[in-house]
Design an enzyme around this catalytic site. Structure first.
Site, PDB file in Angstrom:
ATOM      1  N   HIS A   1      65.783 -14.028  75.750  1.00 10.42           N
ATOM      2  CA  HIS A   1      66.950 -14.597  76.437  1.00 10.42           C
ATOM      3  C   HIS A   1      67.639 -15.602  75.513  1.00 10.42           C
ATOM      4  O   HIS A   1      66.977 -16.353  74.798  1.00 10.42           O
ATOM      5  CB  HIS A   1      66.520 -15.277  77.741  1.00 10.42           C
ATOM      6  CG  HIS A   1      67.690 -15.586  78.627  1.00 10.42           C
ATOM      7  ND1 HIS A   1      68.550 -16.629  78.381  1.00 10.42           N
ATOM      8  CD2 HIS A   1      68.161 -14.961  79.736  1.00 10.42           C
ATOM      9  CE1 HIS A   1      69.501 -16.635  79.307  1.00 10.42           C
ATOM     10  NE2 HIS A   1      69.285 -15.637  80.144  1.00 10.42           N
TER      11      HIS A   1
ATOM     12  N   LYS B   1      65.407 -18.687  86.196  1.00  9.06           N
ATOM     13  CA  LYS B   1      65.447 -19.791  85.217  1.00  9.06           C
ATOM     14  C   LYS B   1      64.561 -20.949  85.705  1.00  9.06           C
ATOM     15  O   LYS B   1      63.563 -20.704  86.360  1.00  9.06           O
ATOM     16  CB  LYS B   1      66.892 -20.232  84.978  1.00  9.06           C
ATOM     17  CG  LYS B   1      67.806 -19.047  84.696  1.00  9.06           C
ATOM     18  CD  LYS B   1      69.111 -19.428  84.096  1.00  9.06           C
ATOM     19  CE  LYS B   1      69.907 -18.160  83.850  1.00  9.06           C
ATOM     20  NZ  LYS B   1      71.029 -18.345  82.965  1.00  9.06           N
TER      21      LYS B   1
ATOM     22  N   ASN C   1      66.872 -13.553  87.566  1.00  4.69           N
ATOM     23  CA  ASN C   1      66.305 -14.493  86.591  1.00  4.69           C
ATOM     24  C   ASN C   1      66.524 -15.896  87.164  1.00  4.69           C
ATOM     25  O   ASN C   1      67.626 -16.426  87.101  1.00  4.69           O
ATOM     26  CB  ASN C   1      67.031 -14.319  85.244  1.00  4.69           C
ATOM     27  CG  ASN C   1      66.663 -15.406  84.253  1.00  4.69           C
ATOM     28  OD1 ASN C   1      65.693 -16.151  84.446  1.00  4.69           O
ATOM     29  ND2 ASN C   1      67.436 -15.518  83.181  1.00  4.69           N
TER      30      ASN C   1
ATOM     31  N   GLU D   1      68.932 -18.338  76.026  1.00  3.87           N
ATOM     32  CA  GLU D   1      68.548 -19.745  76.233  1.00  3.87           C
ATOM     33  C   GLU D   1      67.260 -20.081  75.470  1.00  3.87           C
ATOM     34  O   GLU D   1      67.014 -21.238  75.145  1.00  3.87           O
ATOM     35  CB  GLU D   1      68.418 -20.028  77.744  1.00  3.87           C
ATOM     36  CG  GLU D   1      69.787 -20.150  78.403  1.00  3.87           C
ATOM     37  CD  GLU D   1      69.824 -19.823  79.894  1.00  3.87           C
ATOM     38  OE1 GLU D   1      68.751 -19.687  80.512  1.00  3.87           O
ATOM     39  OE2 GLU D   1      70.944 -19.703  80.431  1.00  3.87           O
TER      40      GLU D   1
ATOM     41  N   GLU E   1      73.448  -9.097  77.389  1.00  4.88           N
ATOM     42  CA  GLU E   1      73.938 -10.342  77.978  1.00  4.88           C
ATOM     43  C   GLU E   1      74.771 -11.093  76.945  1.00  4.88           C
ATOM     44  O   GLU E   1      74.212 -11.840  76.116  1.00  4.88           O
ATOM     45  CB  GLU E   1      72.763 -11.241  78.384  1.00  4.88           C
ATOM     46  CG  GLU E   1      71.935 -10.721  79.511  1.00  4.88           C
ATOM     47  CD  GLU E   1      71.323 -11.848  80.340  1.00  4.88           C
ATOM     48  OE1 GLU E   1      71.431 -11.790  81.563  1.00  4.88           O
ATOM     49  OE2 GLU E   1      70.761 -12.796  79.777  1.00  4.88           O
TER      50      GLU E   1
ATOM     51  N   SER F   1      77.004 -13.738  84.569  1.00  4.72           N
ATOM     52  CA  SER F   1      77.961 -14.062  85.647  1.00  4.72           C
ATOM     53  C   SER F   1      78.162 -12.950  86.675  1.00  4.72           C
ATOM     54  O   SER F   1      79.245 -12.819  87.250  1.00  4.72           O
ATOM     55  CB  SER F   1      79.311 -14.479  85.061  1.00  4.72           C
ATOM     56  OG  SER F   1      79.178 -15.720  84.388  1.00  4.72           O
TER      57      SER F   1
ATOM     58  N   GLY G   1      76.507 -17.809  82.886  1.00  2.56           N
ATOM     59  CA  GLY G   1      76.813 -19.010  83.655  1.00  2.56           C
ATOM     60  C   GLY G   1      78.248 -19.499  83.509  1.00  2.56           C
ATOM     61  O   GLY G   1      78.557 -20.647  83.836  1.00  2.56           O
TER      62      GLY G   1
END
Ligand code: PGA
Length: 251
Positions: A100, A13, A11, A102, A169, A212, A175
Site C-alpha cells: 500500500h 487502515k 481497508n 501509505e 491504486e 476514493s 482519500g
C-alpha cells in the site's frame, strides 16, 4: 448484470476497536440476505488488534478477514513491533494487503514487498498487491513505466497467481475524492493484465481498483467490466456506505 465474481475489499487502515464489530455484523447480515445480488466476495482488512476477536465472533461464511501489512521476515524473530505472515495466518487472516502506498511512503521497498508476498503465499494467505503512480509521476506521463516497474520488481513467475489480486491504486486518488477518467482506467487495467501475462505467464489475472470509491461513483466503475473488484478505504469504515457501494454496483 455480470455474473463474474467481483471482490469488495475494505481497508480499514488505523481504525476500529472491539465495538466496531457492529459494522462487520451489519455487512454480514446484508451479505447473507442479498446473497443473490451477483457473485461477490467480501473481505475486510482490519487492524491486527481485531482480527482474532472478529474471527471468533463472526459466524458467517460470507465474509473473509484480512490484514493490512506484515514484516518481510517470516516466523518469529528479533523485530520489535513487527508481525510475520505466519503470525497473521494463525490469528485468522485469509487475505493481506501488501505494498500500500501509505507503507511505501514509510520506506517499504519493492524488494521488501516481494519477500512479504512470498512469505504470505507460503502461509497460504491471499495477496492484495497494491500498485499505483503518484500525482507527479502522472503529470510526467510515467504511469505505465511506474506500474511496469512495480510489477516486475515484486512479482515472480513462480508465485501462485490464483492467490494474488492486483489493486491499482493511484496515489493521488487515495482519500482525495479524485478518481481516474474511465477511459484511462480501462486502458490501465488492460495494461496490467497484459504485462502480467507477458512477464509471468498469467492467463487469468484479477485486477481491482482502489482510490476514493464511494456509493455515488461506483456506478461509473461498474461500466468497466474488466475490473474484478474494489479496494475501499474510508467508505469501508461505515457499514451503510460499504453496503451502498455493493448495492449500487449491481443496480
Ligand atoms: P480511500 O482509500 O478509499 O479512502 O481513498 C483506499 C485505500 O487506501 O485503499
Amino acid at each position: 448484470m455480470t455474473n463474474k465474481l467481483k471482490y469488495f475489499i475494505g481497508n480499514w487502515k488505523m481504525f476500529g476497536d472491539f465495538t466496531s464489530f457492529k459494522i462487520i455484523s451489519r455487512i454480514s447480515m446484508f451479505s447473507r440476505s442479498y446473497a443473490r445480488l451477483g457473485r461477490k466476495k467480501i473481505v475486510l482488512c482490519v487492524p491486527n488488534t481485531l482480527i482474532y476477536f472478529f474471527k471468533k465472533k463472526l459466524k458467517s461464511k460470507h465474509i473473509f478477514l484480512g490484514a493490512q501489512n506484515c514484516h518481510h521476515e517470516d516466523g518469529f524473530g528479533p523485530y520489535t513491533g513487527s508481525i510475520s505472515p505466519m503470525m497473521l495466518k494463525k490469528i485468522g487472516s485469509e487475505y493481506i494487503i501488501i505494498g500500500h502506498s501509505e507503507n511505501r511512503k514509510e520506506g517499504e521497498t519493492d524488494k521488501m514487498i516481494k519477500r512479504k508476498i512470498a512469505f504470505s503465499l507460503k502461509n497460504k494467505i491471499n495477496i492484495i498487491f497494491c500498485i499505483g503512480e503518484t500525482s507527479s509521476e502522472k503529470r510526467k506521463k510515467q504511469t505505465f513505466s511506474v506500474l511496469r516497474k512495480q510489477l516486475k520488481n515484486s512479482l515472480e513467475k513462480k508465485f501462485d497467481f490464483n492467490k494474488i489480486l492486483i489493486a491499482y491504486e493511484p496515489v493521488w486518488s487515495i482519500g482525495s475524492n479524485k478518481i481516474p477518467k474511465i477511459n484511462e482506467l480501462k486502458k490501465i487495467i488492460i495494461f496490467i493484465k497484459k504485462e502480467c501475462g507477458k512477464n509471468f505467464n498469467v492467463k487469468k489475472l484479477r485486477v481491482l481498483y482502489g482510490g476514493s470509491v464511494n456509493p455515488q461513483n461506483i456506478r461509473l466503475f461498474s461500466l468497466i467490466s474488466n475490473i474484478d473488484g474494489f479496494l475501499i478505504g474510508g467508505a469501508s469504515q461505515s457499514a451503510k456506505k460499504f453496503i451502498d457501494i455493493i448495492k449500487n454496483y449491481y443496480k
